[in-house]
Design a protein around this motif. Structure first.
Motif, PDB file in Angstrom:
ATOM      1  N   ILE A  40       0.665  -1.145   0.136  1.00  0.00           N
ATOM      2  CA  ILE A  40      -0.016   0.058  -0.050  1.00  0.00           C
ATOM      3  C   ILE A  40       0.720   1.311   0.026  1.00  0.00           C
ATOM      4  CG2 ILE A  40      -1.814   1.230   1.227  1.00  0.00           C
ATOM      5  CD1 ILE A  40      -2.653  -1.475   2.207  1.00  0.00           C
ATOM      6  N   TYR A  41       1.976   1.214   0.679  1.00  0.00           N
ATOM      7  CA  TYR A  41       2.874   2.312   0.824  1.00  0.00           C
ATOM      8  C   TYR A  41       3.509   2.633  -0.471  1.00  0.00           C
ATOM      9  CZ  TYR A  41       6.574   5.421   2.300  1.00  0.00           C
ATOM     10  OH  TYR A  41       7.551   6.525   2.627  1.00  0.00           O
ATOM     11  N   GLN A  42       3.872   1.538  -1.311  1.00  0.00           N
ATOM     12  CA  GLN A  42       4.368   1.730  -2.606  1.00  0.00           C
ATOM     13  C   GLN A  42       3.218   2.302  -3.757  1.00  0.00           C
ATOM     14  OE1 GLN A  42       7.700   1.063  -3.413  1.00  0.00           O
ATOM     15  NE2 GLN A  42       6.672   2.156  -5.513  1.00  0.00           N
ATOM     16  N   MET A  43       2.031   1.850  -3.308  1.00  0.00           N
ATOM     17  CA  MET A  43       1.087   2.283  -4.297  1.00  0.00           C
ATOM     18  C   MET A  43       0.670   4.002  -4.218  1.00  0.00           C
ATOM     19  SD  MET A  43      -1.676  -0.803  -3.547  1.00  0.00           S
ATOM     20  CE  MET A  43      -3.158  -0.009  -4.109  1.00  0.00           C
ATOM     21  N   ALA A  44       0.883   4.225  -2.797  1.00  0.00           N
ATOM     22  CA  ALA A  44       0.798   5.623  -2.398  1.00  0.00           C
ATOM     23  C   ALA A  44       1.933   6.495  -3.156  1.00  0.00           C
ATOM     24  CB  ALA A  44       0.952   6.041  -1.112  1.00  0.00           C
ATOM     25  N   GLU A  45       3.216   5.804  -3.013  1.00  0.00           N
ATOM     26  CA  GLU A  45       4.329   6.444  -3.716  1.00  0.00           C
ATOM     27  C   GLU A  45       4.294   6.753  -5.341  1.00  0.00           C
ATOM     28  OE1 GLU A  45       8.015   4.645  -2.404  1.00  0.00           O
ATOM     29  OE2 GLU A  45       8.338   6.283  -1.179  1.00  0.00           O
ATOM     30  N   THR A  46       3.681   5.656  -5.719  1.00  0.00           N
ATOM     31  CA  THR A  46       3.294   5.444  -7.463  1.00  0.00           C
ATOM     32  C   THR A  46       2.362   6.927  -7.675  1.00  0.00           C
ATOM     33  OG1 THR A  46       3.904   3.453  -7.572  1.00  0.00           O
ATOM     34  CG2 THR A  46       2.422   4.391  -9.450  1.00  0.00           C
ATOM     35  N   LYS A  47       1.280   7.121  -6.828  1.00  0.00           N
ATOM     36  CA  LYS A  47       0.377   8.175  -6.905  1.00  0.00           C
ATOM     37  C   LYS A  47       1.200   9.274  -6.533  1.00  0.00           C
ATOM     38  CE  LYS A  47      -3.158   5.867  -8.299  1.00  0.00           C
ATOM     39  NZ  LYS A  47      -4.002   5.956  -9.305  1.00  0.00           N
ATOM     40  N   LEU A  48       2.089   9.435  -5.948  1.00  0.00           N
ATOM     41  CA  LEU A  48       2.827  10.748  -5.495  1.00  0.00           C
ATOM     42  C   LEU A  48       3.813  11.191  -6.412  1.00  0.00           C
ATOM     43  CD1 LEU A  48       3.237  12.919  -3.752  1.00  0.00           C
ATOM     44  CD2 LEU A  48       4.713  11.643  -2.457  1.00  0.00           C
ATOM     45  N   GLU A  49       4.639  10.216  -6.864  1.00  0.00           N
ATOM     46  CA  GLU A  49       5.557  10.612  -7.655  1.00  0.00           C
ATOM     47  C   GLU A  49       5.597  10.444  -9.331  1.00  0.00           C
ATOM     48  OE1 GLU A  49       8.932   8.093  -6.230  1.00  0.00           O
ATOM     49  OE2 GLU A  49       8.917   8.863  -4.104  1.00  0.00           O
ATOM     50  N   LYS A  50       4.818   9.270  -9.539  1.00  0.00           N
ATOM     51  CA  LYS A  50       4.209   8.939 -11.100  1.00  0.00           C
ATOM     52  C   LYS A  50       3.080   9.700 -11.540  1.00  0.00           C
ATOM     53  CE  LYS A  50       3.867   5.231 -14.389  1.00  0.00           C
ATOM     54  NZ  LYS A  50       4.028   3.823 -14.520  1.00  0.00           N
ATOM     55  N   ASP A  51       2.034   9.773 -10.851  1.00  0.00           N
ATOM     56  CA  ASP A  51       0.679  10.021 -11.337  1.00  0.00           C
ATOM     57  C   ASP A  51       0.503  11.616 -10.858  1.00  0.00           C
ATOM     58  OD1 ASP A  51       0.543   7.659 -12.357  1.00  0.00           O
ATOM     59  OD2 ASP A  51      -0.754   6.710 -10.663  1.00  0.00           O
ATOM     60  N   ARG A  52       1.246  12.145  -9.781  1.00  0.00           N
ATOM     61  CA  ARG A  52       0.927  13.266  -9.145  1.00  0.00           C
ATOM     62  C   ARG A  52      -0.541  13.383  -8.769  1.00  0.00           C
ATOM     63  NH1 ARG A  52       4.705  15.123  -6.592  1.00  0.00           N
ATOM     64  NH2 ARG A  52       3.644  17.098  -6.797  1.00  0.00           N
ATOM     65  N   ASP A  53      -1.022  12.368  -8.272  1.00  0.00           N
ATOM     66  CA  ASP A  53      -2.473  12.194  -7.844  1.00  0.00           C
ATOM     67  C   ASP A  53      -2.173  12.568  -6.332  1.00  0.00           C
ATOM     68  OD1 ASP A  53      -5.005  12.120  -6.946  1.00  0.00           O
ATOM     69  OD2 ASP A  53      -5.251  10.238  -8.158  1.00  0.00           O
ATOM     70  N   LEU A  54      -2.081  13.752  -5.898  1.00  0.00           N
ATOM     71  CA  LEU A  54      -1.808  14.140  -4.345  1.00  0.00           C
ATOM     72  C   LEU A  54      -2.796  13.904  -3.635  1.00  0.00           C
ATOM     73  CD1 LEU A  54      -0.259  17.782  -5.022  1.00  0.00           C
ATOM     74  CD2 LEU A  54       0.851  15.495  -4.725  1.00  0.00           C
ATOM     75  N   GLU A  55      -4.242  13.863  -3.852  1.00  0.00           N
ATOM     76  CA  GLU A  55      -5.391  13.449  -2.932  1.00  0.00           C
ATOM     77  C   GLU A  55      -5.349  11.971  -2.738  1.00  0.00           C
ATOM     78  OE1 GLU A  55     -10.034  13.887  -2.903  1.00  0.00           O
ATOM     79  OE2 GLU A  55      -9.032  14.874  -4.440  1.00  0.00           O
ATOM     80  N   GLU A  56      -5.095  11.055  -3.969  1.00  0.00           N
ATOM     81  CA  GLU A  56      -5.314   9.480  -3.841  1.00  0.00           C
ATOM     82  C   GLU A  56      -3.965   9.250  -2.917  1.00  0.00           C
ATOM     83  OE1 GLU A  56      -6.689   5.618  -4.127  1.00  0.00           O
ATOM     84  OE2 GLU A  56      -7.356   7.689  -4.063  1.00  0.00           O
ATOM     85  N   ALA A  57      -2.986   9.800  -3.199  1.00  0.00           N
ATOM     86  CA  ALA A  57      -1.490   9.379  -2.524  1.00  0.00           C
ATOM     87  C   ALA A  57      -1.734   9.588  -0.888  1.00  0.00           C
ATOM     88  CB  ALA A  57      -0.314  10.294  -3.080  1.00  0.00           C
ATOM     89  N   ALA A  58      -2.315  10.812  -0.578  1.00  0.00           N
ATOM     90  CA  ALA A  58      -2.584  11.082   0.831  1.00  0.00           C
ATOM     91  C   ALA A  58      -3.458  10.274   1.510  1.00  0.00           C
ATOM     92  CB  ALA A  58      -3.001  12.623   0.816  1.00  0.00           C
ATOM     93  N   ARG A  59      -4.499   9.513   0.811  1.00  0.00           N
ATOM     94  CA  ARG A  59      -5.284   8.792   1.336  1.00  0.00           C
ATOM     95  C   ARG A  59      -4.855   7.462   1.387  1.00  0.00           C
ATOM     96  NH1 ARG A  59      -8.644   4.617  -0.075  1.00  0.00           N
ATOM     97  NH2 ARG A  59      -8.097   4.223  -2.167  1.00  0.00           N
ATOM     98  N   LEU A  60      -3.865   7.015   0.447  1.00  0.00           N
ATOM     99  CA  LEU A  60      -3.252   5.632   0.575  1.00  0.00           C
ATOM    100  C   LEU A  60      -2.390   5.690   1.710  1.00  0.00           C
ATOM    101  CD1 LEU A  60      -2.679   5.013  -3.184  1.00  0.00           C
ATOM    102  CD2 LEU A  60      -4.379   3.487  -1.520  1.00  0.00           C
TER     103      LEU A  60
END
Length: 281
Positions: A42-62
């Motif tokens: 789950i942590y890696q999923m959050a990092e992907t959302k943050l760094e690759k997708d720049r989906d900050l809202e989803e990254a913070a949720r994860l």
């Protein structure tokens, strides 16, 4: 006959499955619930959302889900500081402060506690409005930055906190100057003096002190308080003699037949005595 019937049934089942698959493509299927994944995943999923997708809202949720599903774990600790960072990046400053404060409360001795305090301070500092607005956030930023400086003096964030503290302090002085100029322009000289006095007494180390002293000369001359005007000019000359503010202030005095000199027993005379002893500026 039975065999033929079974074949017909099997074909019908395949056709139904094919139609179902066509109506329910893989892309529309719901992903497995997060509870089925371990913390690192789950942590890696959050990092992907943050760094690759720049989906900050989803990254913070994860990151929050890591903390919820695996509380008190090392991954939860890492996710919490990253959640504070992500909310700050998204300019959700209030939520960023809450996450940073939770980290400080839960892990006060951790090596990232200094960064959490710095993020908390930034969440105030980055909200400082234009000079003309209310400065409550500036005071809160100063308090939070001071905590970084005093509690974590050897951290990598201390120097940046010092710089931002000075800028925020200068910002408050600018506010006082703006209000003082407003009063001065409208010939409310006593009110203007009160604002410029705050700068001279409380914000001496800022870039606005020289102008504040010059404005005091203007205000006191307009009020007919020559001793105070001369004393302000004496302080201005002692500390900022090479500036245009002193040159202009000196011209104002000369036009009245006066010279820079510490006279009388006003609050400025006390400032002058402190200055001569090396206790001011």
């Amino acid at each position: 006959m039975a065999t033929s019937s079974r074949r017909i049934g099997a074909v019908a089942a395949i056709m139904v499955l094919s139609l179902t698959a066509a109506c329910d493509p893989i892309g529309s299927r719901k992903p497995p619930p997060l509870e089925t994944f371990d913390a690192p995943t789950i942590y890696q999923m959050a990092e992907t959302k943050l760094e690759k997708d720049r989906d900050l809202e989803e990254a913070a949720r994860l990151y929050g889900e890591v903390e919820r599903l695996y509380p008190y774990s090392e991954w939860a600790k890492r996710a919490l500081i990253m959640q504070a960072y992500t909310y700050h990046q998204a300019k959700d400053y209030e939520t960023a402060r809450a996450a940073a404060q939770r980290y400080i409360d839960f892990y006060p001795a951790d090596e990232d506690a200094a960064y959490a305090q710095y993020l908390l301070a930034l969440s105030y500092y980055d909200q400082i409005d234009l000079v003309g607005r209310d400065q409550g956030l500036t005071f809160q930023a100063l308090q939070a930055l001071r905590t970084v400086i005093e509690r974590y003096p050897d951290s990598e964030y201390a120097q940046s906190a010092i710089l931002k503290f000075d800028l925020a302090f200068n910002h408050l002085a600018a506010k006082e100057m703006e209000v003082g100029r407003y009063y001065l322009k409208r010939k409310h000289y006593a009110a203007a003096v009160n604002r410029f006095r705050v700068v001279v007494e409380d914000f001496q180390t800022t870039t606005h002190t020289a102008e504040a002293l010059y404005r005091l000369i203007e205000s006191y001359l307009a009020l007919g308080l020559d001793n105070e005007a001369q004393t302000a000019a004496a302080i201005l000359g002692h500390n900022f003699q090479g500036t245009d503010w002193y040159a202009d202030g000196y011209k104002l005095l000369q036009a009245k037949g006066l010279e820079p000199e510490a006279k009388g027993e006003s609050w400025l005379r006390s400032v002058y005595r402190q200055m001569i002893k090396g206790e001011w500026l």
